[in-house]
Design an enzyme around this catalytic site. Structure first.
Site, PDB file in Angstrom:
ATOM      1  N   GLY A  47     122.121  85.760 110.473  1.00 32.11           N
ATOM      2  CA  GLY A  47     123.068  85.311 111.317  1.00 32.11           C
ATOM      3  C   GLY A  47     123.090  85.197 113.302  1.00 32.11           C
ATOM      4  O   GLY A  47     122.681  86.598 113.151  1.00 32.11           O
ATOM      5  N   SER A  71     127.894  95.370 104.791  1.00 32.41           N
ATOM      6  CA  SER A  71     128.557  95.667 105.814  1.00 32.41           C
ATOM      7  C   SER A  71     127.635  95.443 106.762  1.00 32.41           C
ATOM      8  O   SER A  71     127.767  96.941 107.535  1.00 32.41           O
ATOM      9  CB  SER A  71     130.057  96.346 105.037  1.00 32.41           C
ATOM     10  OG  SER A  71     130.260  96.212 106.869  1.00 32.41           O
ATOM     11  N   GLY A  73     127.273  93.603 109.444  1.00 31.21           N
ATOM     12  CA  GLY A  73     127.485  93.715 110.290  1.00 31.21           C
ATOM     13  C   GLY A  73     127.434  92.850 111.625  1.00 31.21           C
ATOM     14  O   GLY A  73     127.428  92.963 112.700  1.00 31.21           O
ATOM     15  N   LEU A  74     126.363  91.506 111.136  1.00 30.02           N
ATOM     16  CA  LEU A  74     125.443  90.693 112.347  1.00 30.02           C
ATOM     17  C   LEU A  74     124.562  91.402 113.112  1.00 30.02           C
ATOM     18  O   LEU A  74     124.620  91.127 113.668  1.00 30.02           O
ATOM     19  CB  LEU A  74     126.866  89.897 112.391  1.00 30.02           C
ATOM     20  CG  LEU A  74     127.659  88.669 112.467  1.00 30.02           C
ATOM     21  CD1 LEU A  74     128.852  88.300 112.549  1.00 30.02           C
ATOM     22  CD2 LEU A  74     125.999  87.729 111.477  1.00 30.02           C
ATOM     23  N   CYS A 130     133.408  84.731 110.372  1.00 31.78           N
ATOM     24  CA  CYS A 130     133.431  85.134 111.422  1.00 31.78           C
ATOM     25  C   CYS A 130     134.963  85.415 111.226  1.00 31.78           C
ATOM     26  O   CYS A 130     135.838  84.959 111.158  1.00 31.78           O
ATOM     27  CB  CYS A 130     132.926  85.240 112.666  1.00 31.78           C
ATOM     28  SG  CYS A 130     131.434  84.500 112.559  1.00 31.78           S
ATOM     29  N   ILE A 191     128.712  78.584  98.381  1.00 27.03           N
ATOM     30  CA  ILE A 191     129.574  79.833  99.381  1.00 27.03           C
ATOM     31  C   ILE A 191     129.126  80.572 100.010  1.00 27.03           C
ATOM     32  O   ILE A 191     127.821  80.895  99.575  1.00 27.03           O
ATOM     33  CB  ILE A 191     130.546  80.080  98.746  1.00 27.03           C
ATOM     34  CG1 ILE A 191     129.914  81.285  97.528  1.00 27.03           C
ATOM     35  CG2 ILE A 191     131.798  78.987  97.775  1.00 27.03           C
ATOM     36  CD1 ILE A 191     130.824  81.709  96.515  1.00 27.03           C
ATOM     37  N   GLY A 243     125.538  80.798  95.916  1.00 25.64           N
ATOM     38  CA  GLY A 243     125.745  81.997  95.570  1.00 25.64           C
ATOM     39  C   GLY A 243     125.588  82.687  94.365  1.00 25.64           C
ATOM     40  O   GLY A 243     126.160  81.703  93.028  1.00 25.64           O
ATOM     41  N   GLY A 265     119.688  84.293  97.811  1.00 24.66           N
ATOM     42  CA  GLY A 265     120.187  85.146  98.366  1.00 24.66           C
ATOM     43  C   GLY A 265     120.084  85.679  98.455  1.00 24.66           C
ATOM     44  O   GLY A 265     119.147  86.749  98.855  1.00 24.66           O
ATOM     45  N   THR A 266     120.538  86.992  97.577  1.00 25.72           N
ATOM     46  CA  THR A 266     120.363  88.173  97.006  1.00 25.72           C
ATOM     47  C   THR A 266     119.071  88.429  96.250  1.00 25.72           C
ATOM     48  O   THR A 266     118.739  89.641  96.146  1.00 25.72           O
ATOM     49  CB  THR A 266     122.102  88.503  96.378  1.00 25.72           C
ATOM     50  OG1 THR A 266     122.616  88.972  97.195  1.00 25.72           O
ATOM     51  CG2 THR A 266     122.023  90.206  96.058  1.00 25.72           C
TER      52      THR A 266
END
Lengths: 302, 260
Positions: A47, A71, A73-74, A130, A191, A243, A265-266
């Site tokens: 991102g 978390s 935080g970009l 965001c 998502i 997702g 993703g993950t």
């Protein structure tokens, strides 16, 4: 039997439907040491923000049953460094580049879209999850009026292929999807992560310094699948589904639910070869089930 | 391409109730290994827990790589239950590892399971050109001490609960020894509180120290950005370095230790 893997996400043509999700793949460099990036249909990059960001201090991860809450935080080098240093690397591979953009304000989103309009990217993915600085930090993507405004204005800021990434943390995702389509987005991706929390019972504090974060991984797959299916029945523009996809069976479920392409993703974290294994598995499934083109699977639910 | 694949467990030895040594076949694709590096290991083929566990190398030779695992949670418990002859999935070696510099006087400090990578280090430090002193601290019974004893000049052993060993913090021996010995390089691994004190003491004394740090990780290769180490940037700023990729070894002079 020859299988045709090519998909057209309304102007963004991928040689195969397997992409990697923003925030899980950096700019591809690290994973390029574990697989040939040219095997991927596309990479949605980490991102991006207008200025570089260091991200959140303190604990950034909590592992949960079949998932994790992040978390981060970009943390990212900013859109200019991305253009200068990362696009040339990505371009040296046969894949499509999706630039994921994040803003504090609608003006920031628009400025990034304008900057990227002149850059060598194939698509812009608008992350509307965001926090909106001007609206008390509430996510842009949760308020239909704000969604309408941000998509409309970003659409006017770029002629690039525009994808909008939907948050699951809304009352009615169908309403949001309809607005995004009406405002001229070419494609939807969904998502994003699900809001979640973990608590350290001995410290009696949340594990993450910021309290909550974004839950991802197989734990959210059934939620994601249902939302992809809901949106598929609501809009005509194509869907990039994601997702909790970890196996080719997961990927095919998303295609059947209505996605035209999928993002891993993950699963990359626990298996860096996951995208390639998923692509191979989709091809085996196509042969087994008699699909000659992957586009035939999309929405092919009985 | 870097190594991500399977390897067979060739040896397993419980050295404490909750600490097990697991040796696997060294696969050619792993390439060179540096002390202080780690592997990201799948705890169970069943896929739960989901994330791999980063475990530092506690020894290696041409044929094997050894990990010393302390059972702390579900992941390390599953890892510890594998039997000799079974294969495990892992990727690595990962991270930067220690810089082995030429130095006449070297000090190694290990605390708890942080002793494991220091064993891997001392076994690969050039001998006998350097004289090595060692300080190890444990909560209960000391373990892995033989590798240090046979290679060092001086050894201080601390235990919080077992009689016959020094009581207190490893930093007490450190503060004594640096008064009389001019160490050219110090290597340390252990709990965060220990590393903070070690770094403070040595930074003030102007002695270079390589700290092997630890953090919860996900990808282990620097892509996901969930593990960070706060480090100095320019004179007044900081940056959040990637523990797994830019570390896990950082010099004491570059790490910023926040008070929680």
């Amino acid at each position: 039997m020859k299988t045709n893997l090519c998909v057209d996400l309304n102007g963004l043509v991928l040689k195969n439907p397997v992409t990697t999700a923003s925030g899980t793949y950096g700019f591809g460099r690290e994973y390029g040491e574990y697989l040939d990036l040219s095997l991927l249909g596309a990479i949605s990059v980490k991102g991006l923000t207008l200025e570089p960001r260091e991200g959140n201090e303190g604990v950034r991860i909590a592992e949960t049953p079949m998932g994790m809450i992040n978390s981060v935080g970009l943390q990212n080098p900013g859109v200019h460094a991305f253009i200068e240093h990362e696009i040339p690397f990505l371009r040296s591979h046969d894949l499509k580049i999706i630039a994921n953009i994040n803003g504090n304000t609608i003006e920031e989103y628009c400025e990034m879209a304008q900057i990227l309009d002149h850059a060598d990217v194939d698509s812009i993915e608008l992350n509307i999850s965001c926090p909106n600085v001007k609206n008390g930090g509430l996510a842009f993507g949760t308020n239909p009026k704000v969604v309408q405004e941000v998509v409309s204005r970003v659409r006017k800021s770029t002629s690039k292929h525009l994808m909008v990434k939907l948050s699951p943390n809304v009352t009615d995702i169908k309403e949001i999807a309809r607005i995004v389509e009406a405002e001229g987005a070419d494609c939807l991706s969904l998502i994003n992560t699900v809001s979640g929390m973990a608590i350290d019972i001995y410290k009696r504090r949340t594990v993450l310094k910021r309290g909550s974060g974004g839950l991802s991984g197989p734990a959210i797959k059934p939620i994601a699948l249902k939302l992809v299916n809901d949106v598929y029945h609501t809009v005509k523009i194509p869907i990039l589904g994601m997702g909790g996809i970890a196996t080719h069976e997961d990927a095919v479920e998303f295609l059947l639910a209505g996605a035209s392409a999928i993002a891993v993703g993950t699963a990359n974290f626990s298996n860096p070869k996951a995208p390639v294994e998923i692509l191979e598995g989709i091809q085996r499934y196509m042969v087994q089930m008699g699909y000659s083109s992957v586009t035939q699977i999309t929405g092919d639910l009985k | 391409m870097r190594f991500d694949g399977f390897s067979k467990i060739v040896d397993k030895d419980w050295i404490q109730d909750d600490v097990v040594m697991i040796s696997i076949e060294r696969v050619a694709e792993m390439g060179e290994i540096i002390p202080g590096q780690f592997f990201n290991i799948q705890a169970s083929a069943a896929g739960y827990p989901m994330l791999r566990r980063p475990i530092s190398v506690s020894g290696y030779d041409e044929k094997t790589v050894t990990f010393t695992v302390k059972v702390l949670g579900a992941g390390t418990k599953q890892l510890s239950e594998h039997r000799v002859g079974e294969v495990i999935k892992l990727m690595g070696p990962l991270g930067n590892g220690f810089e082995r510099v030429k130095a006449k006087k070297v000090l190694i400090i290990g605390g708890g399971i942080g002793v494991a990578p220091m064993k891997g280090l001392i076994e690969k430090l050039e001998q006998p050109s350097s004289e090595i002193d060692v300080i190890l601290g444990f909560k209960d019974h000391p373990y892995l001490t033989d590798s240090f004893r046979t290679r060092c000049q001086r050894l201080a052993l601390f235990s919080e609960t077992i009689s016959g060993f020094r009581k207190g913090y490893v930093t007490e021996a450190l503060e004594e020894w640096i008064k009389t010995t001019a160490y050219e390089m110090v290597y340390a691994c252990g709990p965060l509180a220990m590393l903070r004190r070690v770094a403070k003491t040595l930074n003030e004394a102007g002695v270079p120290v390589q700290l092997l740090m630890e953090e919860k990780m996900a990808c282990g290769i620097g892509a996901c950005l969930v593990c960070t180490c706060k480090t100095k940037k320019d004179d007044f700023n900081f940056k959040l370095s990637r523990m797994c990729k830019d570390g896990p070894m950082f010099y004491g002079s570059e790490v910023i230790f926040d008070e929680n």
